[in-house]
Structures are given as structure tokens and as C-alpha cells.
Motif scaffolding. Sequence first.
Motif, PDB file in Angstrom:
ATOM      1  N   HIS A   1     -14.678  -7.566  -1.044  1.00  0.00           N
ATOM      2  CA  HIS A   1     -13.670  -6.783  -1.782  1.00  0.00           C
ATOM      3  C   HIS A   1     -14.306  -6.098  -2.996  1.00  0.00           C
ATOM      4  O   HIS A   1     -13.982  -4.949  -3.313  1.00  0.00           O
ATOM      5  CB  HIS A   1     -12.534  -7.680  -2.266  1.00  0.00           C
ATOM      6  CG  HIS A   1     -11.762  -8.334  -1.165  1.00  0.00           C
ATOM      7  ND1 HIS A   1     -11.424  -7.682  -0.001  1.00  0.00           N
ATOM      8  CD2 HIS A   1     -11.253  -9.581  -1.055  1.00  0.00           C
ATOM      9  CE1 HIS A   1     -10.758  -8.508   0.781  1.00  0.00           C
ATOM     10  NE2 HIS A   1     -10.641  -9.664   0.164  1.00  0.00           N
TER      11      HIS A   1
ATOM     12  N   SER B   1     -16.440  -3.245  -1.846  1.00  0.00           N
ATOM     13  CA  SER B   1     -15.536  -2.150  -1.444  1.00  0.00           C
ATOM     14  C   SER B   1     -15.009  -1.432  -2.680  1.00  0.00           C
ATOM     15  O   SER B   1     -14.939  -0.197  -2.708  1.00  0.00           O
ATOM     16  CB  SER B   1     -14.341  -2.670  -0.652  1.00  0.00           C
ATOM     17  OG  SER B   1     -14.762  -3.487   0.387  1.00  0.00           O
TER      18      SER B   1
ATOM     19  N   VAL C   1      -5.626  -6.516  -3.911  1.00  0.00           N
ATOM     20  CA  VAL C   1      -6.460  -7.256  -2.946  1.00  0.00           C
ATOM     21  C   VAL C   1      -7.217  -8.389  -3.653  1.00  0.00           C
ATOM     22  O   VAL C   1      -7.244  -9.530  -3.172  1.00  0.00           O
ATOM     23  CB  VAL C   1      -7.448  -6.300  -2.234  1.00  0.00           C
ATOM     24  CG1 VAL C   1      -8.434  -7.069  -1.387  1.00  0.00           C
ATOM     25  CG2 VAL C   1      -6.684  -5.296  -1.383  1.00  0.00           C
ATOM     26  N   ILE C   2      -7.810  -8.063  -4.792  1.00  0.00           N
ATOM     27  CA  ILE C   2      -8.575  -9.082  -5.522  1.00  0.00           C
ATOM     28  C   ILE C   2      -7.646 -10.201  -6.003  1.00  0.00           C
ATOM     29  O   ILE C   2      -7.972 -11.388  -5.915  1.00  0.00           O
ATOM     30  CB  ILE C   2      -9.351  -8.420  -6.685  1.00  0.00           C
ATOM     31  CG1 ILE C   2     -10.484  -7.574  -6.082  1.00  0.00           C
ATOM     32  CG2 ILE C   2      -9.910  -9.448  -7.660  1.00  0.00           C
ATOM     33  CD1 ILE C   2     -11.287  -6.761  -7.044  1.00  0.00           C
TER      34      ILE C   2
ATOM     35  N   VAL D   1      -4.539  -5.907   1.797  1.00  0.00           N
ATOM     36  CA  VAL D   1      -5.536  -4.931   2.262  1.00  0.00           C
ATOM     37  C   VAL D   1      -4.824  -3.761   2.953  1.00  0.00           C
ATOM     38  O   VAL D   1      -5.191  -2.590   2.773  1.00  0.00           O
ATOM     39  CB  VAL D   1      -6.569  -5.596   3.207  1.00  0.00           C
ATOM     40  CG1 VAL D   1      -7.451  -4.547   3.880  1.00  0.00           C
ATOM     41  CG2 VAL D   1      -7.437  -6.590   2.439  1.00  0.00           C
TER      42      VAL D   1
ATOM     43  N   VAL E   1      -6.685  -1.750  -5.473  1.00  0.00           N
ATOM     44  CA  VAL E   1      -7.883  -2.612  -5.487  1.00  0.00           C
ATOM     45  C   VAL E   1      -7.546  -3.964  -6.114  1.00  0.00           C
ATOM     46  O   VAL E   1      -7.918  -5.028  -5.593  1.00  0.00           O
ATOM     47  CB  VAL E   1      -9.040  -1.913  -6.256  1.00  0.00           C
ATOM     48  CG1 VAL E   1     -10.164  -2.887  -6.556  1.00  0.00           C
ATOM     49  CG2 VAL E   1      -9.561  -0.730  -5.449  1.00  0.00           C
TER      50      VAL E   1
ATOM     51  N   VAL F   1      -3.508 -11.876   1.905  1.00  0.00           N
ATOM     52  CA  VAL F   1      -4.686 -11.022   1.668  1.00  0.00           C
ATOM     53  C   VAL F   1      -4.670  -9.845   2.644  1.00  0.00           C
ATOM     54  O   VAL F   1      -4.897  -8.692   2.257  1.00  0.00           O
ATOM     55  CB  VAL F   1      -6.001 -11.822   1.814  1.00  0.00           C
ATOM     56  CG1 VAL F   1      -7.205 -10.911   1.583  1.00  0.00           C
ATOM     57  CG2 VAL F   1      -6.038 -12.991   0.845  1.00  0.00           C
TER      58      VAL F   1
ATOM     59  N   GLU G   1      -3.442  -1.572   0.320  1.00  0.00           N
ATOM     60  CA  GLU G   1      -4.555  -0.847  -0.324  1.00  0.00           C
ATOM     61  C   GLU G   1      -4.990   0.338   0.544  1.00  0.00           C
ATOM     62  O   GLU G   1      -5.203   1.441   0.039  1.00  0.00           O
ATOM     63  CB  GLU G   1      -5.738  -1.797  -0.540  1.00  0.00           C
ATOM     64  CG  GLU G   1      -6.920  -1.125  -1.227  1.00  0.00           C
ATOM     65  CD  GLU G   1      -8.185  -1.973  -1.186  1.00  0.00           C
ATOM     66  OE1 GLU G   1      -8.897  -1.998  -2.176  1.00  0.00           O
ATOM     67  OE2 GLU G   1      -8.461  -2.596  -0.139  1.00  0.00           O
TER      68      GLU G   1
ATOM     69  N   ASN H   1     -15.404 -13.214   1.305  1.00  0.00           N
ATOM     70  CA  ASN H   1     -14.462 -12.099   1.340  1.00  0.00           C
ATOM     71  C   ASN H   1     -14.285 -11.456  -0.038  1.00  0.00           C
ATOM     72  O   ASN H   1     -14.094 -10.239  -0.135  1.00  0.00           O
ATOM     73  CB  ASN H   1     -13.101 -12.572   1.855  1.00  0.00           C
ATOM     74  CG  ASN H   1     -13.153 -12.859   3.345  1.00  0.00           C
ATOM     75  OD1 ASN H   1     -14.113 -12.489   4.018  1.00  0.00           O
ATOM     76  ND2 ASN H   1     -12.138 -13.532   3.862  1.00  0.00           N
TER      77      ASN H   1
ATOM     78  N   GLU I   1      -6.789 -12.418  -3.118  1.00  0.00           N
ATOM     79  CA  GLU I   1      -7.922 -13.274  -2.742  1.00  0.00           C
ATOM     80  C   GLU I   1      -8.024 -14.464  -3.700  1.00  0.00           C
ATOM     81  O   GLU I   1      -8.340 -15.582  -3.284  1.00  0.00           O
ATOM     82  CB  GLU I   1      -9.215 -12.444  -2.745  1.00  0.00           C
ATOM     83  CG  GLU I   1     -10.403 -13.124  -2.098  1.00  0.00           C
ATOM     84  CD  GLU I   1     -10.225 -13.467  -0.626  1.00  0.00           C
ATOM     85  OE1 GLU I   1      -9.847 -12.584   0.150  1.00  0.00           O
ATOM     86  OE2 GLU I   1     -10.440 -14.644  -0.248  1.00  0.00           O
TER      87      GLU I   1
END
Length: 135
Positions: free
Chosen positions: A42, A45, A73-74, A114, A70, A110, A117, A38, A77
Motif C-alpha cells: 500500500h 502504491s 486503505v492504510i 481498495v 490512499v 481492506v 480507492e 500488504n 490495513e
Amino acid sequence: MVSEDKDKQPQVTRNRNFAMALKNALHGILVVVLRERNMRIHIISAFMILLAGLYCGLRRSDWLWVTIGVFLVIYSEFLNTIVESIVDLIVGRRYHVLAGLAKDLAAGLVLAAVGVEMIILLIIFEPYVYRLLWH
Ligand SMILES: Nc1ncnc2c1ncn2[C@@H]1O[C@H](COP(=O)(O)OP(=O)(O)OP(=O)(O)O)[C@@H](O)[C@H]1O
């Protein structure tokens, strides 16, 4: 000889200097990218969003929001992977309802990131896409 053997032992003590801290931090990033599919999604993306932003000619303030979206999300994760690692360390392969809950919560984080985002990207890109399509 003895000191050479000692150097080969896995590190369980504090980092002695900045170079060691940096090396271990970079190792953490490498592991999460190699281990988590995943995370790779990311990152791909994020790269596509970067290209889309350059194509649309986003303003500086737009880039700030896109970067926050962005990174959110990272970041989540990373947290998800940290939770999974700690849970696996504690329970191993045994089933425990709280272990499952902790992993589900981390995965939920997560998903929520997303979602945020997506909202940021819709708000930022909407006027640019509208202009490209209708002008
Ligand atoms: N030790 C356990 N006890 C109870 N349930 C577990 C345990 N390990 C995993 N699970 C359940 O299985 C699901 C998937 O576990 P896994 O370790 O693959 O999580 P995952 O790595 O979060 O998935 P992803 O990598 O897609 O984020 C968890 O969300 C949880 O519901």
C-alpha cells in the motif's frame, strides 16, 4: 540497582508523558510496516500515486480525494492488523469459527477500501490521462 531493573520491565502502565505516547505510537507504525507485507505494498502504491499525481499536475481538490482514498486503505490495513493481533492473543493457534470470521471481515474491509480507492483514482485521473493520450 532495583530501579534500573524496574526500568527494563516491559511497560504495562499508561504513558506518563507525550514523549512516551509518541514513541509507542511510532513503534506501532514501524511494526505494522515491518510485519505486514500488504502494508508495504500500500505504501509503495501510495508513492507511485504521488508521482503520477505530480506528473499529471493534479489540482488541490484532486489531491484531497487522492489523499482520502490512499489513507482509507492504510487505515483499514491498520484495523486489519489490530483485529489479527487481538484474535491471535485470544485464540492463539487454536481454530475457532469466530476467529476466522473476524479475520475474514477485517480482510474484507481492506478489500472494500481498495475498491473505493480504485474508484476515486479512476475518477480523478481519467481526465488527465485522456488529455495526455489524445492531446
Ligand atoms: N484461529 C483461527 N481460527 C479460524 N480460522 C482462522 C484462524 N486464524 C486464521 N484463520 C483463517 O485463515 C485466514 C488467514 O489467516 P491470517 O492470520 O494469515 O490472516 P491474515 O493475516 O488476515 O492474512 P493477511 O496478512 O494477508 O491479511 C483468515 O482470514 C481466516 O479465514
